[in-house]
Every structure is written in structure tokens, then in C-alpha cells.
Design an enzyme around this catalytic site. Structure first.
Site, PDB file in Angstrom:
ATOM      1  N   ASP A 129       0.833  -1.212   0.000  1.00 45.84           N
ATOM      2  CA  ASP A 129       0.000   0.000   0.000  1.00 45.84           C
ATOM      3  C   ASP A 129       0.866   1.260   0.000  1.00 45.84           C
ATOM      4  O   ASP A 129       1.974   1.243   0.531  1.00 45.84           O
ATOM      5  CB  ASP A 129      -0.915  -0.037   1.241  1.00 45.84           C
ATOM      6  CG  ASP A 129      -2.091   0.908   1.098  1.00 45.84           C
ATOM      7  OD1 ASP A 129      -2.345   1.407  -0.023  1.00 45.84           O
ATOM      8  OD2 ASP A 129      -2.770   1.152   2.124  1.00 45.84           O
ATOM      9  N   LEU A 166       9.967 -20.807  -6.026  1.00 44.06           N
ATOM     10  CA  LEU A 166       9.108 -19.867  -5.293  1.00 44.06           C
ATOM     11  C   LEU A 166       7.693 -19.914  -5.867  1.00 44.06           C
ATOM     12  O   LEU A 166       7.509 -19.844  -7.078  1.00 44.06           O
ATOM     13  CB  LEU A 166       9.654 -18.439  -5.442  1.00 44.06           C
ATOM     14  CG  LEU A 166       8.801 -17.349  -4.791  1.00 44.06           C
ATOM     15  CD1 LEU A 166       9.030 -17.311  -3.284  1.00 44.06           C
ATOM     16  CD2 LEU A 166       9.100 -15.983  -5.381  1.00 44.06           C
ATOM     17  N   HIS A 212       2.396   3.352  -9.053  1.00 45.64           N
ATOM     18  CA  HIS A 212       2.127   1.950  -9.414  1.00 45.64           C
ATOM     19  C   HIS A 212       3.272   1.371 -10.254  1.00 45.64           C
ATOM     20  O   HIS A 212       3.648   0.215 -10.090  1.00 45.64           O
ATOM     21  CB  HIS A 212       0.799   1.830 -10.174  1.00 45.64           C
ATOM     22  CG  HIS A 212      -0.389   2.260  -9.363  1.00 45.64           C
ATOM     23  ND1 HIS A 212      -0.572   1.877  -8.059  1.00 45.64           N
ATOM     24  CD2 HIS A 212      -1.464   3.034  -9.666  1.00 45.64           C
ATOM     25  CE1 HIS A 212      -1.701   2.399  -7.592  1.00 45.64           C
ATOM     26  NE2 HIS A 212      -2.259   3.106  -8.553  1.00 45.64           N
TER      27      HIS A 212
HETATM   28  C1  IPE Z   1      -5.424  -2.702  -0.117  1.00 48.11           C
HETATM   29  O1  IPE Z   1      -5.098  -1.374  -0.302  1.00 48.11           O
HETATM   30  C2  IPE Z   1      -5.465  -3.408  -1.442  1.00 48.11           C
HETATM   31  C3  IPE Z   1      -4.198  -3.575  -2.115  1.00 48.11           C
HETATM   32  C4  IPE Z   1      -3.010  -3.244  -1.648  1.00 48.11           C
HETATM   33  C5  IPE Z   1      -4.288  -4.176  -3.415  1.00 48.11           C
HETATM   34  P1  IPE Z   1      -6.197  -0.237  -0.418  1.00 48.11           P
HETATM   35  O2  IPE Z   1      -5.465   1.036  -0.615  1.00 48.11           O
HETATM   36  O3  IPE Z   1      -7.211  -0.599  -1.433  1.00 48.11           O
HETATM   37  O4  IPE Z   1      -6.886  -0.303   1.027  1.00 48.11           O
HETATM   38  P2  IPE Z   1      -7.774   0.757   1.804  1.00 48.11           P
HETATM   39  O5  IPE Z   1      -8.857   1.202   0.878  1.00 48.11           O
HETATM   40  O6  IPE Z   1      -6.891   1.882   2.197  1.00 48.11           O
HETATM   41  O7  IPE Z   1      -8.288   0.005   3.004  1.00 48.11           O
HETATM   42  C1  IPE Z   2      -1.571   0.252  -3.363  1.00 47.82           C
HETATM   43  O1  IPE Z   2      -1.342   1.622  -3.398  1.00 47.82           O
HETATM   44  C2  IPE Z   2      -1.818  -0.327  -4.735  1.00 47.82           C
HETATM   45  C3  IPE Z   2      -3.202  -0.737  -4.972  1.00 47.82           C
HETATM   46  C4  IPE Z   2      -4.167  -0.737  -4.105  1.00 47.82           C
HETATM   47  C5  IPE Z   2      -3.498  -1.191  -6.310  1.00 47.82           C
HETATM   48  P1  IPE Z   2      -2.536   2.650  -3.408  1.00 47.82           P
HETATM   49  O2  IPE Z   2      -2.915   2.954  -4.829  1.00 47.82           O
HETATM   50  O3  IPE Z   2      -3.649   2.194  -2.537  1.00 47.82           O
HETATM   51  O4  IPE Z   2      -1.834   3.916  -2.769  1.00 47.82           O
HETATM   52  P2  IPE Z   2      -2.440   4.914  -1.705  1.00 47.82           P
HETATM   53  O5  IPE Z   2      -2.905   4.084  -0.552  1.00 47.82           O
HETATM   54  O6  IPE Z   2      -3.555   5.640  -2.380  1.00 47.82           O
HETATM   55  O7  IPE Z   2      -1.294   5.805  -1.348  1.00 47.82           O
HETATM   56 MG    MG Z   3      -4.077   2.420  -0.574  1.00 52.95          MG
END
Ligand code: IPE
Ligand code: IPE
Ligand code: MG
Length: 237
Positions: free
Chosen positions: A12, A123, A29
Site C-alpha cells: 500500500d 518460489l 504503481h
Molecule cells: C489494499 O489497499 C489493497 C491492495 C493493496 C491491493 P487499499 O489502498 O485498497 O486499502 P484501503 O482502501 O486503504 O483500506
Molecule cells: C496500493 O497503493 C496499490 C493498490 C491498491 C493497487 P494505493 O494505490 O492504494 O496507494 P495509496 O494508498 O492511495 O497511497
Molecule cells: Mg491504498
């Protein structure tokens, strides 16, 4: 030092990482996918057998269409390019989640990657894509119901063996980056006795040193699974 057999990661913070540098979220990303690839290597180098990466949740469909399209397209481009090396490296890749909602092209691509890497023995890399822990449990229960099973015979083993992760041991360690302290619908059933590690680091900044120090922290923990410590347990002596 005792390494976990299975590490799962909630990657995240990509969006915040990009925003902090005045870049579009998509740049986060793009960097994030390279870190995910690195993590697979750091894990394989240490003999960790299973890695699960939370890549797209069943709730992530709430994001702007552009961002969703970008996420899927960089994943496909990246995997297509890396496939020959992944095969050489003995990596077996699998996708967990509701595949039928991904569209025909992406579903076929996932099947193709799984088949191409099916011989990998170094893995097991599980990509949680359109994955939701609750959906997974619903899907397992539907499968069981379809068999006409006697309700009295449905036990934990019956549910576990109908999850997407049926042949994978539960995660020993779950890492979440970006300072959020929540599960966000990840591996709800399997995490019953997992160790958790939360770090403030945003996913694109995660590195091997931090991974190593998390593994050291994990190895110093005492897992009891509901029992008491071995030293205190007279039945262990
Ligand atoms: C969790 O992250 C999902 C992934 C890392 C794929 P999110 O960014 O979607 O989670 P919330 O919305 O902050 O809980
Ligand atoms: C995690 O990073 C990747 C996915 C959920 C696909 P985020 O896109 O949720 O990044 P933040 O949480 O908005 O910083
Ligand atoms: Mg996120």
C-alpha cells in the site's frame, strides 16, 4: 534465524508516494510493480517458499476507470516481458481471486502465465487479483453447498480445502506498508494465526534492508497458537 515459509504483503501507498513528489498516482504503481518483483527475489534468495501479493482487491473497482485500466495494463506488460526469466528462475505464479470478473482477455492471460510457470519449484508467487477475503469464503461455501454435503460434516478443513489457497500453507507473516493498520479484506480466513508487521514506509520505497529487519523481528517472536510457552509447559518436558 527462522524464516517464514509464507510471507503475504499488502503493498500500500503507491498513490501517496507519487503525490508527495508531485507525480500522477500511476507513477507510484509503476515503481511499485518493480519493488514487488524485487521482493520475490529477496524471498527466493532466503528460501522463503510462498509469497502472496495483494495486487487488486474486490473493492478497488471503486477507483477511477483510468487508474484501474493502468494497473491491469502495466501488470500484463510487465509479466509478459519478464515471463522467460521467471520460468528460468523457477518461479511458479498463480492468481487468486474471482477471475471470471476480469474479462476474457485478462482471464486468458492469467491462465497462460499459470501454465507457463507451472513447473517452477523455487518460489510460489500468488497474485491476489480481484481478491476479497469475504468473497473467497462465499465461493468456498458455494462449492461445498453444491456437493450436497451434510452440514454436520462441514468442518474447518472442508472450508480451507475449498479456498483459493487450498494447497498453500497459511501465511506466517503479513506485512502492510504505508502506515495503515487494517486488513482491507485480505486473507481473512488464512490469517487467523499470522504474525503482523506494519510499517510507515510507502510501498515504492520498501527495500531489502527493511525486509531483512522485518524478518529478524519475525524470527524473534514467539508464536503460541493458543498454547503456553514451551518452557512453561510441563507436557513439553
Ligand atoms: C489494499 O489497499 C489493497 C491492495 C493493496 C491491493 P487499499 O489502498 O485498497 O486499502 P484501503 O482502501 O486503504 O483500506
Ligand atoms: C496500493 O497503493 C496499490 C493498490 C491498491 C493497487 P494505493 O494505490 O492504494 O496507494 P495509496 O494508498 O492511495 O497511497
Ligand atoms: Mg491504498
Amino acid at each position: 534465524m527462522e524464516y517464514p515459509k509464507h510471507v503475504a504483503v499488502i503493498m500500500d501507498g503507491n498513490g501517496r508516494w507519487a503525490r508527495r513528489q508531485g507525480l500522477p498516482r500511476t507513477e507510484g504503481h509503476s515503481k511499485g510493480i518493480r519493488v514487488a518483483d524485487d521482493l520475490a527475489h529477496w524471498s527466493a534468495d532466503r528460501g522463503i517458499r510462498y509469497v502472496t501479493l495483494y495486487t487488486f482487491s474486490t473493492e478497488n473497482w471503486k477507483r477511477p476507470k483510468e487508474e484501474i485500466r493502468f494497473l491491469f495494463s502495466i501488470m500484463v506488460d510487465y509479466l509478459r516481458e519478464r515471463l522467460p526469466e521467471m520460468v528460468k528462475e523457477g518461479l511458479r505464479m498463480r492468481f487468486i481471486g474471482r477471475r471470471d470478473q476480469l474479462g476474457r482477455e485478462l482471464t486468458q492471460f492469467c491462465d497462460y502465465i499459470e501454465e507457463s510457470t507451472s513447473k517452477g519449484e523455487r518460489l510460489d508467487l500468488l497474485i491476489a487479483l480481484n481478491y476479497g477475503g469475504r468473497t473467497e469464503i462465499v465461493d468456498a461455501l458455494r462449492k461445498i453447498a453444491k456437493t450436497g454435503a451434510d452440514p454436520e460434516k462441514i468442518d474447518e478443513q472442508a472450508i480451507a480445502s475449498n479456498l483459493y489457497t487450498r494447497d498453500v500453507p497459511d501465511p506466517d507473516l503479513i506485512i502492510r506498508t504505508s502506515g495503515e493498520h487494517r486488513m482491507s479484506n485480505f486473507l481473512l480466513w488464512q490469517s487467523a494465526y499470522s504474525e503482523f508487521y506494519f510499517t510507515e514506509t510507502l510501498w515504492p520505497d520498501f527495500n531489502e534492508n527493511e525486509f531483512q529487519s522485518i524478518l529478524e523481528d519475525y524470527s524473534a517472536r514467539q508464536r503460541r497458537f493458543g498454547s503456553i510457552s514451551e518452557e512453561e509447559n510441563p507436557e513439553q518436558h
